[in-house]
Design a protein around this motif. Structure first.
Motif, PDB file in Angstrom:
ATOM      1  N   ALA A  92       0.849  -1.198   0.000  1.00 37.20           N
ATOM      2  CA  ALA A  92       0.000   0.000   0.000  1.00 37.20           C
ATOM      3  C   ALA A  92       0.878   1.239   0.000  1.00 37.20           C
ATOM      4  N   VAL A  93       0.427   2.249  -0.741  1.00 31.72           N
ATOM      5  CA  VAL A  93       1.050   3.570  -0.715  1.00 31.72           C
ATOM      6  C   VAL A  93      -0.008   4.518  -0.189  1.00 31.72           C
ATOM      7  N   ARG A  94       0.378   5.295   0.808  1.00 25.55           N
ATOM      8  CA  ARG A  94      -0.512   6.297   1.385  1.00 25.55           C
ATOM      9  C   ARG A  94       0.141   7.664   1.246  1.00 25.55           C
ATOM     10  N   GLU A  95      -0.655   8.701   1.336  1.00 23.17           N
ATOM     11  CA  GLU A  95      -0.120  10.057   1.367  1.00 23.17           C
ATOM     12  C   GLU A  95      -0.602  10.729   2.636  1.00 23.17           C
ATOM     13  N   GLY A  96       0.319  11.381   3.327  1.00 21.03           N
ATOM     14  CA  GLY A  96      -0.031  12.064   4.562  1.00 21.03           C
ATOM     15  C   GLY A  96       1.199  12.228   5.426  1.00 21.03           C
ATOM     16  N   ARG A  97       0.982  12.339   6.724  1.00 18.93           N
ATOM     17  CA  ARG A  97       2.093  12.403   7.670  1.00 18.93           C
ATOM     18  C   ARG A  97       2.528  10.971   7.942  1.00 18.93           C
ATOM     19  N   PRO A  98       3.781  10.619   7.684  1.00 16.83           N
ATOM     20  CA  PRO A  98       4.212   9.219   7.756  1.00 16.83           C
ATOM     21  C   PRO A  98       3.841   8.486   9.042  1.00 16.83           C
ATOM     22  N   ALA A  99       4.144   9.022  10.201  1.00 19.49           N
ATOM     23  CA  ALA A  99       3.853   8.311  11.450  1.00 19.49           C
ATOM     24  C   ALA A  99       2.350   8.078  11.608  1.00 19.49           C
ATOM     25  N   ALA A 100       1.559   9.094  11.322  1.00 20.70           N
ATOM     26  CA  ALA A 100       0.108   8.969  11.459  1.00 20.70           C
ATOM     27  C   ALA A 100      -0.445   7.936  10.484  1.00 20.70           C
ATOM     28  N   GLU A 101       0.046   7.946   9.251  1.00 22.25           N
ATOM     29  CA  GLU A 101      -0.439   6.993   8.246  1.00 22.25           C
ATOM     30  C   GLU A 101      -0.032   5.557   8.589  1.00 22.25           C
ATOM     31  N   ILE A 102       1.187   5.371   9.107  1.00 23.57           N
ATOM     32  CA  ILE A 102       1.643   4.037   9.495  1.00 23.57           C
ATOM     33  C   ILE A 102       0.755   3.499  10.617  1.00 23.57           C
ATOM     34  N   CYS A 103       0.496   4.316  11.606  1.00 27.27           N
ATOM     35  CA  CYS A 103      -0.335   3.886  12.735  1.00 27.27           C
ATOM     36  C   CYS A 103      -1.776   3.621  12.302  1.00 27.27           C
ATOM     37  N   GLU A 104      -2.309   4.473  11.442  1.00 32.36           N
ATOM     38  CA  GLU A 104      -3.673   4.269  10.951  1.00 32.36           C
ATOM     39  C   GLU A 104      -3.778   2.967  10.153  1.00 32.36           C
ATOM     40  N   TYR A 105      -2.792   2.708   9.310  1.00 30.55           N
ATOM     41  CA  TYR A 105      -2.799   1.470   8.518  1.00 30.55           C
ATOM     42  C   TYR A 105      -2.743   0.262   9.448  1.00 30.55           C
ATOM     43  N   ALA A 106      -1.867   0.309  10.446  1.00 32.26           N
ATOM     44  CA  ALA A 106      -1.759  -0.795  11.409  1.00 32.26           C
ATOM     45  C   ALA A 106      -3.092  -1.027  12.110  1.00 32.26           C
ATOM     46  N   ARG A 107      -3.768   0.054  12.439  1.00 28.69           N
ATOM     47  CA  ARG A 107      -5.077  -0.039  13.089  1.00 28.69           C
ATOM     48  C   ARG A 107      -6.093  -0.668  12.138  1.00 28.69           C
ATOM     49  N   GLU A 108      -6.105  -0.228  10.888  1.00 31.05           N
ATOM     50  CA  GLU A 108      -7.081  -0.723   9.907  1.00 31.05           C
ATOM     51  C   GLU A 108      -6.964  -2.221   9.673  1.00 31.05           C
ATOM     52  N   ILE A 109      -5.737  -2.730   9.624  1.00 34.66           N
ATOM     53  CA  ILE A 109      -5.566  -4.158   9.319  1.00 34.66           C
ATOM     54  C   ILE A 109      -5.381  -5.002  10.575  1.00 34.66           C
ATOM     55  N   ASP A 110      -5.470  -4.378  11.744  1.00 26.42           N
ATOM     56  CA  ASP A 110      -5.309  -5.058  13.031  1.00 26.42           C
ATOM     57  C   ASP A 110      -3.952  -5.766  13.096  1.00 26.42           C
ATOM     58  N   ALA A 111      -2.908  -5.005  12.814  1.00 31.88           N
ATOM     59  CA  ALA A 111      -1.540  -5.553  12.795  1.00 31.88           C
ATOM     60  C   ALA A 111      -1.110  -6.001  14.182  1.00 31.88           C
ATOM     61  N   ASP A 112      -0.292  -7.035  14.207  1.00 32.70           N
ATOM     62  CA  ASP A 112       0.289  -7.527  15.455  1.00 32.70           C
ATOM     63  C   ASP A 112       1.649  -6.908  15.715  1.00 32.70           C
ATOM     64  N   LEU A 113       2.284  -6.399  14.662  1.00 33.06           N
ATOM     65  CA  LEU A 113       3.610  -5.814  14.790  1.00 33.06           C
ATOM     66  C   LEU A 113       3.838  -4.835  13.650  1.00 33.06           C
ATOM     67  N   VAL A 114       4.489  -3.716  13.969  1.00 31.04           N
ATOM     68  CA  VAL A 114       4.918  -2.747  12.970  1.00 31.04           C
ATOM     69  C   VAL A 114       6.440  -2.717  13.026  1.00 31.04           C
ATOM     70  N   ALA A 115       7.088  -2.886  11.886  1.00 28.36           N
ATOM     71  CA  ALA A 115       8.553  -2.849  11.823  1.00 28.36           C
ATOM     72  C   ALA A 115       8.994  -1.657  10.999  1.00 28.36           C
ATOM     73  N   THR A 116      10.026  -0.981  11.485  1.00 26.08           N
ATOM     74  CA  THR A 116      10.538   0.184  10.777  1.00 26.08           C
ATOM     75  C   THR A 116      12.010   0.388  11.094  1.00 26.08           C
ATOM     76  N   GLY A 117      12.694   1.072  10.199  1.00 27.45           N
ATOM     77  CA  GLY A 117      14.067   1.472  10.456  1.00 27.45           C
ATOM     78  C   GLY A 117      14.059   2.694  11.356  1.00 27.45           C
ATOM     79  N   THR A 118      15.225   3.038  11.879  1.00 30.33           N
ATOM     80  CA  THR A 118      15.285   4.186  12.787  1.00 30.33           C
ATOM     81  C   THR A 118      15.729   5.462  12.098  1.00 30.33           C
TER      82      THR A 118
END
Length: 160
Positions: free
Chosen positions: A81-107
């Motif tokens: 998926a590609v989203r447009e918006g504020r990265p942190a907010a979009e990542i968290c919203e996507y995780a919420r939408e799909i009921d993710a068990d884990l979010v992985a990201t670089g630092t």
């Protein structure tokens, strides 16, 4: 333990290691993998109006390439998926939408040292994610050009 893993990627060098660690975890738990790339709306909005559409297209193309890299490295199907918006907010919203068990990201992402001024996307995700967050730092090269051995993987799994 993990059924759904979200890999947040911007295609930067520092995220490649996070992708590998997340895919390894997904394989160990036979989890579904979702790769997400966010086109930073603030970059588009800050550009001159006559260049915005061209910049948006370029950023979307870059996001698609980043997602393709995740698909290429995975040993399983990857939902992208590609989203447009504020990265942190979009990542968290996507995780919420799909009921993710884990979010992985670089630092560290494409903004590198600007994070000191703007705040780290990874830090904001850790603070606001509805799911635990795995942060993976890129290894710094040692003086002789090889990867540093101390703290080979710095992962943080934080319950939000």
């Amino acid at each position: 333990m993990f059924d759904t893993v979200v890999v947040a990627t911007d295609g930067s060098e520092s995220v490649k290691r996070a992708v590998d660690v997340a895919l390894d975890l997904a394989a160990r738990f036979d989890a579904a993998v979702h790769a997400l790339s966010v086109v930073d709306a603030s970059e588009v909005d800050a550009s001159p109006e006559q260049l915005r559409e061209e910049l948006r297209t370029a950023l979307e193309t870059h996001a698609d390439a980043a997602l393709g890299t995740v698909e290429d490295r995975a040993d399983r199907d990857v939902t992208t998926a590609v989203r447009e918006g504020r990265p942190a907010a979009e990542i968290c919203e996507y995780a919420r939408e799909i009921d993710a068990d884990l979010v992985a990201t670089g630092t560290r992402g494409r903004h590198g040292e600007n994070r000191l001024l703007l705040g780290s996307v990874a830090e904001r995700v850790v603070r606001t994610s509805p799911a635990p967050v795995l942060t993976v730092r890129q290894l710094e090269p040692a003086g002789d050009g090889e990867a540093a051995e101390s703290g080979e993987v710095a992962e943080t799994v934080a319950d939000a």
